[in-house]
Design an enzyme around this catalytic site. Sequence first.
Site, short mmCIF file in Angstrom:
data_model
loop_
_atom_site.label_atom_id
_atom_site.label_comp_id
_atom_site.label_asym_id
_atom_site.label_seq_id
_atom_site.Cartn_x
_atom_site.Cartn_y
_atom_site.Cartn_z
N PRO A 45 35.00 21.64 8.31
CA PRO A 45 33.72 22.18 8.75
C PRO A 45 32.68 21.12 9.15
O PRO A 45 32.56 20.08 8.50
CB PRO A 45 33.23 22.98 7.53
CG PRO A 45 34.00 22.45 6.38
CD PRO A 45 35.33 22.01 6.93
N ASN A 46 31.99 21.44 10.22
CA ASN A 46 30.90 20.63 10.78
C ASN A 46 31.38 19.37 11.49
O ASN A 46 30.56 18.63 12.05
CB ASN A 46 29.86 20.27 9.69
CG ASN A 46 29.26 21.51 9.07
OD1 ASN A 46 28.71 22.34 9.79
ND2 ASN A 46 29.40 21.67 7.78
N ARG A 95 25.60 15.07 14.55
CA ARG A 95 25.29 15.39 13.17
C ARG A 95 25.02 14.11 12.36
O ARG A 95 25.89 13.25 12.24
CB ARG A 95 26.52 16.10 12.60
CG ARG A 95 26.55 16.25 11.14
CD ARG A 95 27.96 16.62 10.68
NE ARG A 95 27.90 16.95 9.28
CZ ARG A 95 28.94 16.89 8.46
NH1 ARG A 95 30.12 16.55 8.91
NH2 ARG A 95 28.80 17.19 7.20
N TYR A 108 27.36 9.52 9.77
CA TYR A 108 28.70 9.76 10.34
C TYR A 108 28.96 9.03 11.65
O TYR A 108 30.06 9.12 12.19
CB TYR A 108 28.91 11.27 10.52
CG TYR A 108 28.82 12.03 9.21
CD1 TYR A 108 29.75 11.79 8.19
CD2 TYR A 108 27.81 12.96 8.98
CE1 TYR A 108 29.66 12.46 6.98
CE2 TYR A 108 27.73 13.64 7.77
CZ TYR A 108 28.65 13.39 6.78
OH TYR A 108 28.57 14.05 5.59
N ASN A 154 40.67 15.33 7.35
CA ASN A 154 39.29 15.23 6.89
C ASN A 154 38.84 16.65 6.61
O ASN A 154 38.44 17.38 7.51
CB ASN A 154 38.39 14.57 7.94
CG ASN A 154 37.00 14.29 7.38
OD1 ASN A 154 36.61 14.88 6.35
ND2 ASN A 154 36.25 13.42 8.03
N ALA A 197 33.48 19.14 3.75
CA ALA A 197 32.93 19.66 2.48
C ALA A 197 33.98 20.38 1.65
O ALA A 197 33.87 20.42 0.41
CB ALA A 197 31.75 20.58 2.78
N GLU A 252 44.18 11.72 3.16
CA GLU A 252 42.78 12.19 3.12
C GLU A 252 41.88 11.13 3.74
O GLU A 252 42.00 9.95 3.38
CB GLU A 252 42.38 12.41 1.65
CG GLU A 252 40.91 12.72 1.45
CD GLU A 252 40.50 12.73 -0.03
OE1 GLU A 252 41.26 12.23 -0.88
OE2 GLU A 252 39.40 13.24 -0.31
N HIS A 260 37.68 10.15 5.07
CA HIS A 260 36.26 10.47 5.18
C HIS A 260 35.59 9.33 5.93
O HIS A 260 35.82 8.16 5.62
CB HIS A 260 35.61 10.60 3.80
CG HIS A 260 36.23 11.67 2.98
ND1 HIS A 260 36.02 13.00 3.23
CD2 HIS A 260 37.11 11.61 1.95
CE1 HIS A 260 36.74 13.72 2.38
NE2 HIS A 260 37.42 12.90 1.60
N ARG A 287 27.93 8.32 -2.44
CA ARG A 287 27.00 9.41 -2.10
C ARG A 287 26.73 10.29 -3.33
O ARG A 287 26.89 9.84 -4.46
CB ARG A 287 27.56 10.18 -0.91
CG ARG A 287 27.71 9.27 0.33
CD ARG A 287 28.17 10.05 1.54
NE ARG A 287 27.18 11.04 1.94
CZ ARG A 287 27.43 12.02 2.83
NH1 ARG A 287 28.64 12.11 3.39
NH2 ARG A 287 26.49 12.87 3.14
C1 DQA Z 1 32.97 13.81 5.10
C2 DQA Z 1 32.32 13.68 3.73
C3 DQA Z 1 32.09 15.04 3.12
O1 DQA Z 1 31.46 14.91 1.84
C4 DQA Z 1 31.17 15.87 3.99
O2 DQA Z 1 31.02 17.16 3.47
C5 DQA Z 1 31.61 15.91 5.41
C6 DQA Z 1 32.19 14.72 6.02
C7 DQA Z 1 33.11 12.43 5.79
O3 DQA Z 1 33.90 12.35 6.75
O4 DQA Z 1 32.42 11.49 5.44
O5 DQA Z 1 31.41 16.90 6.10
O6 DQA Z 1 34.29 14.32 4.92
#
Ligand code: DQA
Length: 140
Positions: A9-10, A17, A22, A74, A77, A98, A100, A107
């Site tokens: 998501p997002n 964003r 990011y 990725n 959230a 995984e 990020h 964080r």
């Molecule tokens: C994320 C880190 C997550 O905590 C966050 O919710 C994201 C992006 C990252 O790529 O840094 O949406 O996965």
Amino acid sequence: MKIAIVNGPNMNLLGRRQPEIYGCRTLHDIELSLREEFPGVDFLFFQSNSEGAIVGELQRLGYDEAGVDGIVLNAAAYTHTSLAIADAISAIPQPVVEVHLSNVYAREEIRRRSLIAPVCAGSISGFGAAVYSLAVRALM
Ligand code: DQA
């Protein structure tokens, strides 16, 4: 080699964003860079804002798409909340890495917990868009 890159998501808003967290590169920029850096890899890209769609895609990659060697995920959230995605990773035969973009351990407290880390082959966090390339290398 066939590698799937799955984003949660997002991640469709990448580039717009919170660029201070990011970065400025879009998901499309990342896709182009990976295709350029690894011309011998057959990439599949998927992004969804929906938990169920991500579970469905992991199942599809695990059992219905022929020849997938590994998955870079990725889960955004959902990393911190989704037992369903963790179960889907456990249910499929391929290794999942995984990733990020941000250093989730630097964080908020909630982001330091990953429900998927224990069922992934490994985790890469905090190196911006390079995490995708590093994860592909880890799968090769
Ligand atoms: C994320 C880190 C997550 O905590 C966050 O919710 C994201 C992006 C990252 O790529 O840094 O949406 O996965």
